[in-house]
Design an enzyme around this catalytic site. Structure first.
Site, mmCIF file in Angstrom:
data_model
loop_
_atom_site.group_PDB
_atom_site.id
_atom_site.type_symbol
_atom_site.label_atom_id
_atom_site.label_comp_id
_atom_site.label_asym_id
_atom_site.label_seq_id
_atom_site.Cartn_x
_atom_site.Cartn_y
_atom_site.Cartn_z
ATOM 1 N N ASP A 1 -54.655 -59.654 -28.652
ATOM 2 C CA ASP A 1 -53.953 -60.144 -29.834
ATOM 3 C C ASP A 1 -53.676 -58.991 -30.792
ATOM 4 O O ASP A 1 -54.534 -58.136 -31.016
ATOM 5 C CB ASP A 1 -54.799 -61.220 -30.526
ATOM 6 N N GLU B 1 -50.031 -58.662 -26.794
ATOM 7 C CA GLU B 1 -49.314 -59.505 -27.763
ATOM 8 C C GLU B 1 -48.534 -58.537 -28.650
ATOM 9 O O GLU B 1 -49.114 -57.827 -29.472
ATOM 10 C CB GLU B 1 -50.302 -60.349 -28.568
ATOM 11 N N ASP C 1 -49.217 -70.017 -32.736
ATOM 12 C CA ASP C 1 -48.848 -69.736 -34.128
ATOM 13 C C ASP C 1 -47.485 -70.298 -34.509
ATOM 14 O O ASP C 1 -47.086 -70.191 -35.671
ATOM 15 C CB ASP C 1 -48.836 -68.216 -34.361
#
Length: 501
Positions: free
Chosen positions: A298, A345, A399
């Site tokens: 991430d 990511e 998200d």
């Protein structure tokens, strides 16, 4: 990265249906693995499995440990199978809301069950005790710190570690030794909770492997300040003399937030990591690759250059980009890692130099279809005709809004027209998720991942999170009966049509 075409589903464990208020590693998880198998899916992607905190909104990206498992995900039914609870214990469960997680209610109930299971475990002997002792030995490189940290948090009434008495704050062994008798039972109970979590996880992971499903985990770039990681390794972070963050992490203003995102995590002291040959990072990645077949990093751009904001700032706008020792870090991390196991990511405003650095690392990145139909410069990167074989394509992520929620509540007129032009037809809101899933499946990207909310065609009410947004996030849960056999057949047909079976 292998060119094999495949597809999978994004669903966090907390979102599984169970009778106990939150998804867990029990029967519901096995039923979902069966659904993936029958529908031709090869990947189950989930969010971080580390402990969460009510004070930080129960976000899986804000944890007290980068290595520990979340005890709230332990299955009470599996504890009954192990003889550590009875069905009568489970019958005392309160009435939980349907379709969402009440973290406060769940936390209280699960804590009482785990304490009862610990009491019974302490009084027994045999194979389970032997397995526990072996677990404590093999995982002591992180488990000892996690257990001591959890015990001391209990002793000091959940106060942050940098406000503990000086000897405990600085881990002076002579002072800690005087309290061993007082905290030893608490330490052992913390270890027990980790033992049952990882025991249940290993069983579920083995089941998924037997069904041909690869499990994909998530490794947050940063760790929480009030964590076993920072308490146990303060020299690896930029802290002031009182143990508080001198700088905090975030991102500058972007399409998620006009003032940026101020995460509050302490930033790394990369000089200290270099001197240790990145030992903490190597151990962290190795630990995750023991748990998962694939790991998404991430905010991977934070390992190339990161947004450093002075502590005490009200927003993330007043920060600066600081370079990280990317090449050295990834050489150390990838020395023992399968080259096709890590995924970057790489969302947000990624400048060309950072994009080039990610390309040099050879990691697959992410393409998100919800970003493909805007008018900003970044939308081209996500458009299906721009995809490349090694990448992972998503309709949306945890998200984002759901596809239907985006179309109904967020998409501008020009975005809807661009989508219609791309599809060659107009689609009603009730069917837009099907069109977007088909776009993902037909993409040249080797891997297509669809959030389950999009498979189900749900609206904004099923959104998992909103970055920098206020509200009660991370709570969405499936209801019993979702998904049904018709969706299995539809997904299987799509994966076959586009060569992903």
């Amino acid at each position: 990265m292998t060119a094999t075409r495949r597809s999978g589903i994004l669903l966090h464990v907390t979102s599984l249906p169970t009778p106990f208020g939150i998804g867990d590693l029990g029967p519901g998880a096995y039923r979902f693995a069966d659904f993936l198998h029958r529908s031709g899916q090869k990947i189950w992607q989930m969010l971080p499995l580390t402990p969460t905190n009510l004070l930080t909104g129960s976000s899986p990206y804000s944890s007290s440990s980068a290595f520990a498992g979340n005890p709230m995900l332990v299955s009470p039914e599996k504890l009954v199978e192990d003889g550590l609870l009875t069905k009568q214990d489970l019958s005392r469960a309160p009435r939980f809301p349907a379709g969402r997680v009440d973290y406060r209610l769940v936390s209280s109930f699960k804590a009482s069950l785990l304490s009862e299971a610990w009491r019974r475990f302490s009084a027994c002997s045999g194979g389970l005790q032997y397995d526990y002792e072996g677990f404590c030995r093999s995982e002591r490189h992180w488990l000892d710190d996690v257990a001591a940290f959890g015990a001391l948090k209990t002793l000091f009434g959940k106060t942050p570690w940098n406000r503990w008495p000086e000897g405990f704050r600085s881990r002076r062994l002579k002072i800690l030794a005087r309290h061993v008798r007082e905290i030893a039972p608490l330490i052992e109970e913390e270890k027990f909770r980790q033992f049952v979590f990882f025991r249940q996880w290993a069983a579920l992971r083995s089941y998924c492997k037997g069904r041909g499903i690869r499990v994909m985990g998530d490794l947050p770039c940063y760790v929480q300040h009030d964590s076993a990681d920072v308490w146990g390794n303060p020299s690896l972070f930029k802290l002031d003399p009182e143990g508080r963050p001198a700088f905090v992490a975030g991102v500058p203003p972007d399409y998620f937030s006009r003032t940026g995102q101020l995460w509050g995590n302490p930033v790394y002291d990369w000089g200290a990591h270099q001197r240790s040959r990145f030992a903490w990072w190597v151990a962290r990645v190795r630990h995750n690759l023991k748990l998962f077949d694939l790991v998404r990093i991430d905010h991977c751009r934070g390992l190339i250059s990161y947004w450093e904001v002075p502590a005490g700032s009200r927003t993330a706008a007043r920060g600066q980009w600081v370079p990280a020792p990317t090449s050295e870090l990834f050489r150390a991390v990838m020395r023992d890692s399968p080259r096709d196991a890590l995924v970057a990511e790489d969302l947000g405003n990624i400048p060309p130099d950072v994009r080039d650095a990610l390309d040099r690392l050879g990691l697959p990145g992410m393409r998100v279809l919800l970003f493909a139909f805007g008018s900003d410069a970044g939308s081209e990167h996500h458009a299906p005709h721009r995809h490349v074989g090694k990448d992972f394509v998503y309709t949306g992520t945890h998200d984002n809004n759901t596809v239907r929620g985006w179309f109904e509540r967020e998409a501008r007129k020009e975005e809807k027209e661009k989508l219609s032009a791309y599809l060659g037809r107009r689609v009603p809101a009730a069917r837009v998720h099907e069109a977007m899933i088909r776009l993902a499946m037909m993409s040249v990207a080797s891997t297509a991942i669809i959030p389950l909310q999009d498979v189900l065609g749900l609206g904004e009410e099923a959104r998992m999170n909103k970055p920098a947004g206020r509200g009660r996030w991370w709570r969405w849960r499936m209801t019993p009966g979702q998904p049904d056999w018709r969706l299995e057949r539809w997904l299987l047909e799509l994966t076959g049509t586009y060569g992903r079976v």
